[in-house]
Design a protein around this motif. Structure first.
Motif, PDB file in Angstrom:
ATOM      1  N   ALA A  32       3.032   3.472   9.369  1.00  0.00           N
ATOM      2  CA  ALA A  32       3.582   2.348   8.858  1.00  0.00           C
ATOM      3  C   ALA A  32       3.650   2.614   7.163  1.00  0.00           C
ATOM      4  O   ALA A  32       4.791   2.133   6.347  1.00  0.00           O
ATOM      5  N   ALA A  33       3.065   3.532   6.384  1.00  0.00           N
ATOM      6  CA  ALA A  33       3.093   3.772   5.114  1.00  0.00           C
ATOM      7  C   ALA A  33       4.134   5.230   4.795  1.00  0.00           C
ATOM      8  O   ALA A  33       4.896   4.900   3.828  1.00  0.00           O
ATOM      9  N   VAL A  34       4.248   5.983   5.623  1.00  0.00           N
ATOM     10  CA  VAL A  34       5.166   6.960   5.358  1.00  0.00           C
ATOM     11  C   VAL A  34       6.105   7.532   6.503  1.00  0.00           C
ATOM     12  O   VAL A  34       7.043   8.482   6.294  1.00  0.00           O
ATOM     13  N   GLY A  35       6.137   6.752   7.822  1.00  0.00           N
ATOM     14  CA  GLY A  35       6.999   6.843   8.556  1.00  0.00           C
ATOM     15  C   GLY A  35       6.931   8.105   9.209  1.00  0.00           C
ATOM     16  O   GLY A  35       5.462   8.563   9.540  1.00  0.00           O
ATOM     17  N   ILE A  36       7.989   8.841   9.683  1.00  0.00           N
ATOM     18  CA  ILE A  36       7.769  10.125  10.698  1.00  0.00           C
ATOM     19  C   ILE A  36       7.136  11.158   9.817  1.00  0.00           C
ATOM     20  O   ILE A  36       6.729  12.011  10.649  1.00  0.00           O
ATOM     21  N   LEU A  37       6.673  11.284   8.601  1.00  0.00           N
ATOM     22  CA  LEU A  37       6.055  12.345   7.837  1.00  0.00           C
ATOM     23  C   LEU A  37       4.739  12.149   8.348  1.00  0.00           C
ATOM     24  O   LEU A  37       4.056  13.156   8.314  1.00  0.00           O
ATOM     25  N   ALA A  38       4.122  11.018   8.805  1.00  0.00           N
ATOM     26  CA  ALA A  38       2.817  10.735   9.289  1.00  0.00           C
ATOM     27  C   ALA A  38       2.443  11.865  10.474  1.00  0.00           C
ATOM     28  O   ALA A  38       1.474  12.733  10.410  1.00  0.00           O
TER      29      ALA A  38
END
Length: 333
Positions: A32-38
């Motif tokens: 939820a915070a960084v999207g696909i980067l997570a």
């Protein structure tokens, strides 16, 4: 490379890398915070942990093999998996405690981070302790006698490629079995078998599975040094044959028998771990005995890492293939 660094420095680096990977996972951002980067960051951090694990066993195995006496190499070799499983058991214990004390929503939200944070602290503590260790006498004497090496480590490893193939073959069987009985089966019981039971309650039932797994791990720990001592008396090969034949006989019937019953899960894990412990007790010492001292860590580490990467993480998919062709329950979810 690790053999150039020495056993002590290799073990310091692997402990530090394991702690760094666990710490980075503990503070990982959410989707939820960084999207696909997570998930990308999570894979990178898990890779750091995987590299640390891949370097840990060969370095520790070489250290133990060189510190042991000729008549107790098996007993000393068993200590690798004894203390490795103790660490895993603390993880299972922590999971059981969290499952009983924190709601499932809180556990999924933030509780899981506690386990990785404590794991990081343990790894960093091990790193500090290892800084006080002394290099093995055998390795120190050989380095002093050889002086400047006349042949690169890579050339030496290439000359030992036949031994590397043997190490990969030995590693495959134990790796698949170890991951199946210590990790995959427990996770499958929590994720698939448990929810199929009408009376299933996620928090309490998950906790019961973890307590049974912890008991099986304790049994595994107690059995390891016994098999190690037996191998010092009758030899490594007979113990390896007992482990191989025993595992081949019991694996298919046990996998077909296990269901949502906690009792059946416990019986399965205890029987399987008995034979897995026979192989695991002598495995580190057996591998290091195959490789010369100078290239022992990297000579074991490279083929060991290849085998674990190819067959350890793919154990659930192998079981899925078995379920398709042999009618066993599928462990891939």
């Amino acid at each position: 490379m690790s053999d150039t660094l020495g056993r002590k420095r290799s073990m310091i680096l692997t402990a530090g890398a394991a702690g760094l990977g666990a710490l980075l996972i503990a503070v990982a951002p959410t989707y939820a915070a960084v999207g696909i980067l997570a998930p990308i960051l999570l894979v990178v951090r898990r890779t750091i942990q995987g590299l640390a694990h891949g370097g840990e066993m060969p370095a520790a195995g070489a250290f133990i093999a060189e510190a042991a006496k000729p008549d107790n190499g098996g007993a000393w070799s068993s200590l690798i998996y004894v203390f490795g499983t103790i660490g895993a058991s603390f993880g299972v214990l922590l999971g059981a405690i969290l499952a009983q004390t924190i709601s499932p929503d809180d556990l999924n939200s933030w509780g899981w981070r506690l386990a990785f944070g404590l794991g990081a602290l343990g790894s960093f503590a091990a790193m500090l302790y290892r800084m006080r260790m002394r290099e093995t006498e055998i390795f120190t004497k050989q380095v002093a006698a050889q002086g400047v090496p006349q042949e690169s480590l890579l050339k030496a490893v290439w000359r030992a490629r036949g031994t590397a193939i043997k190490i990969i073959g030995l590693t495959v069987g134990l790796t698949v079995g170890y991951y199946l009985w210590t990790t995959v089966l427990t996770a499958y019981h929590i994720s698939v078998l448990g929810p199929q039971t009408p009376s299933y309650h996620r928090g309490s039932d998950n906790s019961s599975v973890l307590w049974v797994t912890l008991a099986a791990n304790v049994w595994f720990i107690l059995t390891l040094p016994v098999w190690g001592i037996v191998s010092d008396r009758i030899g490594r090969k007979p113990v390896l044959w007992i482990a191989t034949i025993g595992t081949a006989i019991v694996s298919v019937p046990l996998l077909g028998w296990v269901d949502s019953s906690i009792f059946r899960l416990g019986v399965t894990l205890f029987i399987a771990n008995f034979f897995t412990a026979a192989a695991a007790s002598i495995f580190p010492g057996l591998l290091t005995e195959l490789v010369p001292t100078r290239i022992r860590t990297i000579g074991v580490g490279v083929p060991y890492a290849i085998a674990v990467a190819l067959f350890g993480g793919t154990a659930p998919y192998l079981q899925t293939w078995m379920s398709t062709n042999w009618g066993l329950p599928s462990f891939a979810w």
